[in-house]
Scaffold this motif. Structure first.
Motif, PDB file in Angstrom:
ATOM      1  N   LYS A  49      34.293  46.712  39.087  1.00  0.00           N
ATOM      2  CA  LYS A  49      33.995  45.317  38.581  1.00  0.00           C
ATOM      3  C   LYS A  49      32.560  44.876  38.549  1.00  0.00           C
ATOM      4  O   LYS A  49      31.826  44.639  37.506  1.00  0.00           O
TER       5      LYS A  49
ATOM      6  N   GLN B 252      34.900  35.379  43.449  1.00  0.00           N
ATOM      7  CA  GLN B 252      35.921  34.540  42.888  1.00  0.00           C
ATOM      8  C   GLN B 252      36.972  35.834  42.427  1.00  0.00           C
ATOM      9  O   GLN B 252      38.270  35.244  42.461  1.00  0.00           O
ATOM     10  N   CYS B 253      36.806  36.789  42.174  1.00  0.00           N
ATOM     11  CA  CYS B 253      37.759  37.938  41.775  1.00  0.00           C
ATOM     12  C   CYS B 253      38.430  38.630  42.873  1.00  0.00           C
ATOM     13  O   CYS B 253      39.543  39.239  42.867  1.00  0.00           O
TER      14      CYS B 253
ATOM     15  N   GLU C  71      42.268  38.171  43.405  1.00  0.00           N
ATOM     16  CA  GLU C  71      42.894  39.108  42.343  1.00  0.00           C
ATOM     17  C   GLU C  71      43.040  40.350  42.377  1.00  0.00           C
ATOM     18  O   GLU C  71      43.998  41.139  41.917  1.00  0.00           O
ATOM     19  N   LEU C  72      41.861  41.067  42.911  1.00  0.00           N
ATOM     20  CA  LEU C  72      41.659  42.454  42.956  1.00  0.00           C
ATOM     21  C   LEU C  72      41.909  42.957  44.095  1.00  0.00           C
ATOM     22  O   LEU C  72      41.856  44.133  44.573  1.00  0.00           O
TER      23      LEU C  72
ATOM     24  N   ASP D 202      39.376  42.537  30.723  1.00  0.00           N
ATOM     25  CA  ASP D 202      37.797  41.881  31.216  1.00  0.00           C
ATOM     26  C   ASP D 202      37.188  42.122  29.597  1.00  0.00           C
ATOM     27  O   ASP D 202      37.409  43.060  28.971  1.00  0.00           O
TER      28      ASP D 202
ATOM     29  N   SER E 183      41.440  32.803  32.869  1.00  0.00           N
ATOM     30  CA  SER E 183      41.252  34.017  34.003  1.00  0.00           C
ATOM     31  C   SER E 183      41.863  33.446  35.071  1.00  0.00           C
ATOM     32  O   SER E 183      42.071  32.449  35.504  1.00  0.00           O
TER      33      SER E 183
ATOM     34  N   SER F 233      40.819  34.305  38.106  1.00  0.00           N
ATOM     35  CA  SER F 233      39.901  34.371  39.147  1.00  0.00           C
ATOM     36  C   SER F 233      38.875  33.213  39.047  1.00  0.00           C
ATOM     37  O   SER F 233      38.507  32.597  40.039  1.00  0.00           O
TER      38      SER F 233
END
Length: 159
Positions: free
Chosen positions: A32, A44-45, A48-49, A124, A144, A146
């Motif tokens: 990412k 922030q991601c 989720e990741l 994405d 999203s 995130s």
């Protein structure tokens, strides 16, 4: 005459092992970051990741190895007649070797064999061109998971 093509290396695709969550999570974050996102967005991601044991157990997670190293992974979540491509990440040093095509192809073949008529991906924005080459079509935007207030493309492939 020289060639700028990368040397060919064998790609091995296998199911994810139950204890690989931390390694896959780290790869997802590094992949990412490759697209130039700032540290705040990447943080922030992170949730989720994060690939957990539960995600590996519930989804069809496949790992691509090159020379024994994890080079990428994908995950497919199946729901009543359709599926969602939840993850597709390639380590930056392996981008352009065909790993994404190989991983998506394996998941799409699985979907076809199991009579699934639709595969979706919340993509994405940097990856929409890749998914279009794989046969997906843009069907709109979704929120999203995130970043509050951000929308991302919804891509679909129908069989």
């Amino acid at each position: 005459m020289g060639s700028s093509a990368r040397p060919s290396k064998a790609i091995f695709v296998r199911p994810a092992w139950s204890d690989e969550g931390p390694a896959l999570s780290a790869l997802a974050m590094e992949a990412k970051a490759h697209w130039g996102y700032d540290d705040e967005f990447l943080e922030q991601c992170r949730s989720e990741l994060t690939i957990t044991y539960g995600k590996i157990a519930r989804q069809r997670v496949r790992v691509a190895e090159v020379a024994g190293e994890i080079a990428g992974f994908s995950a497919l979540r199946v729901d009543e007649g359709s599926a969602s491509l939840e993850y597709l990440f390639i380590h930056p040093r392996y981008i352009g070797m065909g790993l994404g095509h190989r991983l998506v192809g394996e998941l799409l073949e699985y979907a076809r064999r199991h009579g699934l008529s639709l595969v979706r991906v919340e993509a994405d924005p940097n990856s929409t061109g890749f998914y279009e080459k794989e046969g997906f079509r843009r069907r709109g935007e979704v929120a999203s998971g995130s970043a509050p207030g951000r929308t991302i493309p919804l891509m679909e492939l129908r069989f």
